[in-house]
Design a protein around this motif. Sequence first.
Motif, short mmCIF file in Angstrom:
data_model
loop_
_atom_site.label_atom_id
_atom_site.label_comp_id
_atom_site.label_asym_id
_atom_site.label_seq_id
_atom_site.Cartn_x
_atom_site.Cartn_y
_atom_site.Cartn_z
N PRO A 515 -18.93 -14.47 -1.16
CA PRO A 515 -17.94 -15.45 -0.69
C PRO A 515 -17.01 -14.90 0.38
N ILE A 516 -16.82 -13.59 0.41
CA ILE A 516 -15.85 -12.98 1.32
C ILE A 516 -16.47 -12.61 2.66
N LYS A 517 -17.73 -12.21 2.66
CA LYS A 517 -18.34 -11.62 3.86
C LYS A 517 -18.20 -12.45 5.12
N PRO A 518 -18.37 -13.78 5.07
CA PRO A 518 -18.26 -14.53 6.33
C PRO A 518 -16.90 -14.41 7.01
N ALA A 520 -14.80 -11.60 6.40
CA ALA A 520 -14.29 -10.24 6.21
C ALA A 520 -13.78 -9.61 7.51
N ALA A 521 -14.51 -9.79 8.61
CA ALA A 521 -14.11 -9.15 9.86
C ALA A 521 -12.75 -9.67 10.33
N ASP A 522 -12.60 -11.00 10.39
CA ASP A 522 -11.32 -11.58 10.81
C ASP A 522 -10.22 -11.23 9.82
N LEU A 523 -10.55 -11.23 8.54
CA LEU A 523 -9.57 -10.89 7.51
C LEU A 523 -9.04 -9.48 7.70
N MET A 524 -9.93 -8.54 7.90
CA MET A 524 -9.50 -7.15 8.05
C MET A 524 -8.67 -6.94 9.31
N GLN A 525 -9.04 -7.60 10.39
CA GLN A 525 -8.25 -7.45 11.62
C GLN A 525 -6.82 -7.95 11.41
N ALA A 526 -6.69 -9.06 10.69
CA ALA A 526 -5.36 -9.60 10.43
C ALA A 526 -4.57 -8.69 9.50
N LEU A 527 -5.20 -8.18 8.46
CA LEU A 527 -4.52 -7.30 7.51
C LEU A 527 -4.13 -5.98 8.16
N ILE A 528 -4.98 -5.47 9.03
CA ILE A 528 -4.66 -4.23 9.74
C ILE A 528 -3.41 -4.44 10.59
N ALA A 529 -3.35 -5.58 11.28
CA ALA A 529 -2.17 -5.87 12.12
C ALA A 529 -0.91 -5.93 11.27
N LEU A 530 -1.02 -6.50 10.06
CA LEU A 530 0.15 -6.60 9.19
C LEU A 530 0.58 -5.23 8.66
N LEU A 531 -0.39 -4.35 8.41
CA LEU A 531 -0.06 -3.03 7.88
C LEU A 531 0.42 -2.07 8.97
N VAL A 532 -0.13 -2.21 10.14
CA VAL A 532 0.21 -1.27 11.22
C VAL A 532 1.36 -1.82 12.06
N ALA A 553 -1.09 -4.61 1.50
CA ALA A 553 -1.68 -3.40 0.93
C ALA A 553 -2.47 -3.71 -0.33
N ALA A 554 -1.95 -4.60 -1.17
CA ALA A 554 -2.66 -4.99 -2.38
C ALA A 554 -3.94 -5.74 -2.05
N ALA A 555 -3.87 -6.63 -1.06
CA ALA A 555 -5.06 -7.41 -0.68
C ALA A 555 -6.17 -6.51 -0.15
N VAL A 556 -5.81 -5.51 0.66
CA VAL A 556 -6.83 -4.57 1.16
C VAL A 556 -7.47 -3.82 0.00
N LYS A 561 -12.24 -3.14 -3.60
CA LYS A 561 -12.87 -3.15 -4.92
C LYS A 561 -14.08 -4.09 -4.94
N VAL A 562 -14.04 -5.15 -4.13
CA VAL A 562 -15.19 -6.05 -4.05
C VAL A 562 -16.33 -5.36 -3.30
N ASP A 563 -16.00 -4.77 -2.15
CA ASP A 563 -17.01 -4.07 -1.34
C ASP A 563 -16.27 -3.08 -0.45
N ALA A 564 -16.36 -1.80 -0.78
CA ALA A 564 -15.61 -0.77 -0.05
C ALA A 564 -15.98 -0.71 1.42
N THR A 565 -17.23 -1.08 1.76
CA THR A 565 -17.65 -0.99 3.16
C THR A 565 -16.90 -1.97 4.05
N LEU A 566 -16.41 -3.06 3.47
CA LEU A 566 -15.67 -4.04 4.26
C LEU A 566 -14.34 -3.47 4.74
N VAL A 567 -13.84 -2.47 4.04
CA VAL A 567 -12.56 -1.86 4.36
C VAL A 567 -12.74 -0.51 5.05
N ALA A 568 -13.75 0.23 4.63
CA ALA A 568 -13.88 1.64 5.02
C ALA A 568 -14.13 1.82 6.51
#
Length: 703
Positions: A515-518, A520-532, A553-556, A561-568
């Motif tokens: 459910p997350i993969k479609p 994941a890329a946009d999600l991580m870019q947004a979360l990275i911007a919020l953390l950095v 930080a909790a969401a990342v 935990k769902v799929d480490a490769t999406l974050v790593a």
Amino acid sequence: MEAICQFMLTATADVTYPLVALDACEFWLTFCTLDDESCTPEMIGYVGNLLPQLVPVLLRGMVYSSEQREELMYRNELDAAENANEQVKPVFHKSKNKHQGGDDHDPEDDQDDDDDDFDDDEGNEWTLRKCSAASLDSFAGLYGPGPILPSLLPALQEGLSNSDPWVQEASVLALGAIADGCMHAMTPHMAQLHQYLMGLLSAPESPQSLPQLKSIAAWTVGRYAQWAIGQVQSGAQGHLLAQMTEIFVARMGERNRRVQAACCSAFGVIVEQAGDLMVPYLEPICQSLVAAMPRYQGRSLLILFDTLGIMADFVGPAIGEGNLPGIYVPALLHMWNEMAKQDPTDRTLLPLMESLSSIALVCGVNYQPFALETFDTAMSMIESVTLILQASEDGHIDDDQDADPIVCAVDLIDGLVEGLGENFSQLVASSTRYSQHFLSVFHAMTKHEVPGVRMSAFALLGDLARKSPNVLESALPDLLKEAVNNLDPFHAQVCNNAVWAIGEICCRCGDNSEPIKPFAADLMQALIALLVGNDDGTGHGGISMPGLTENSAAAVGRLAKVDATLVATDLSRFLIGWCDGMAKITDPTERRDAYQGFVVALHANPQAIQQASPNLTGTITSILFAIVSWHIPNESALMADMLHNSNANGFQPFPPGESELQQALGKLMHDIKNGIPSESWDQVAQQMPLNVRQLLKEVYQLE
């Protein structure tokens, strides 16, 4: 300074020119608000020496003038009429904000009733009476009881025993005004004064009684509620709560609306202080409030709804036990339906829905008999108000507050979700009107043009993921897409709730990343911007929002935990920001999830430590400090002190229920040490305060 103060004192005392006296009185109020740079110790000392002369002047300024008395007496006669109209201040609603820095409380909520502190007989007009009371309140807070009480107490004694009820009223106002600044010093006098106030309140309603005196007595009792409940808890006056409840409940039945509103409001303050001590009295309280509902109008009705919500928030689940919900919930639902039929945009409905939301949440499954009607009416509110707003001239909402009824209705549905839990899915299925349309309406709320609606919608999304995830299944891709689209810190509160909701959805995915993969890329870019963040120091593109970094930080971590490769993959870009965010998380579940995800992400990409920054020791120090934060109490001042003061102590043990995570973090630190040159580790150790090095050695055998 001396000449100015003497002139202002003389002008404040000259009530024959009330406007001049008001301007002069504002001088004292302004003085109390000066910061340390503007107000020198010499100024503080000089004004303090004037207080013996100034305090009695302020007390005299609180007495209504003869013209004001005539007008108020005329109003009292009008209020005795059965259908007197009443002007009500605008009512506003605040959307739910999830995990705002570990505390959902909004400091602005504390200011909601500030305008009502000195009663509202003068409406919004700023008068000498209000300014005098506010000045005395401020002086009590600034100087404390020492300079205030010696000159005030004799004047109070004289005023409270005066045969003129208007003078008594001003003296009671002064007594309430000093409560915050002089509470402890007033303790020796409070037993007598409290009974005096109770005597004023217990007087039966009659043409000779003065409603203003009862109203201000009720407000003052509320100001000293902490003292009264302390007397009950200590056993010194165990009967006091029963006495106050009996008297306030009786006064709520009076016809005068000022007395109604003042007593209902003050009783709400007492309930906040008493909490579950109110349980023995709940049935007669609920019966009295229900009896008052059809008679109350305007502000009295708003405060009655607030009082029911306060009972839910502070008394707790006891309000849902036995036959109690059957006393007050049907009456609330009936009034809601009747008022909504006439005008679904009526802002009186906002506190009604807010109270029902609190009640549904606290009652839990005991709210089940009323849940379907509540759900259907809330959905009907959303539809009706949406149609009304769409029918405006261009279909555009000019004022976001016009959508407040929608926000309130969404929050009420959220209260049902939190109260009913997994039973909410059965509730939706049982609705003949909305079982097929709930998700489409909900999806529209996540795309609404008003940020407050989206904010509440994402709070509901997160709670549905936590409590009743089956409801979301068919619409999850669309809802996730909207959540990711709203990860924009420009609307920080909407963004905060969307981040939190995404994290809760990740929790329900387990190890199924489909459910997350479609997204994941946009999600991580947004979360990275919020953390950095940007380089402005806020970490959020120039917008500081308490809780946003922690939720990100909790969401990342939950995503990892769902799929480490999406974050790593991009871990090196935000590793340090992730560490900083994790260290601030206070919610124990979110904290555990964040660190568990952190461990698996680093194991999936250990090279990120070397790549995160040219300063390897700084990166490792950030990781170690994030782990050490588990041993520091959740107080930011303590954290700063213990991480930067080698002599500070007070580290707490790792939570006993998280031993597996502690072992994983310990192993991670040893792996990091073993993976870098020894001289690099020596540099890390040298940067650590002595107390932190000692903790790592004793708890993790890390040297």
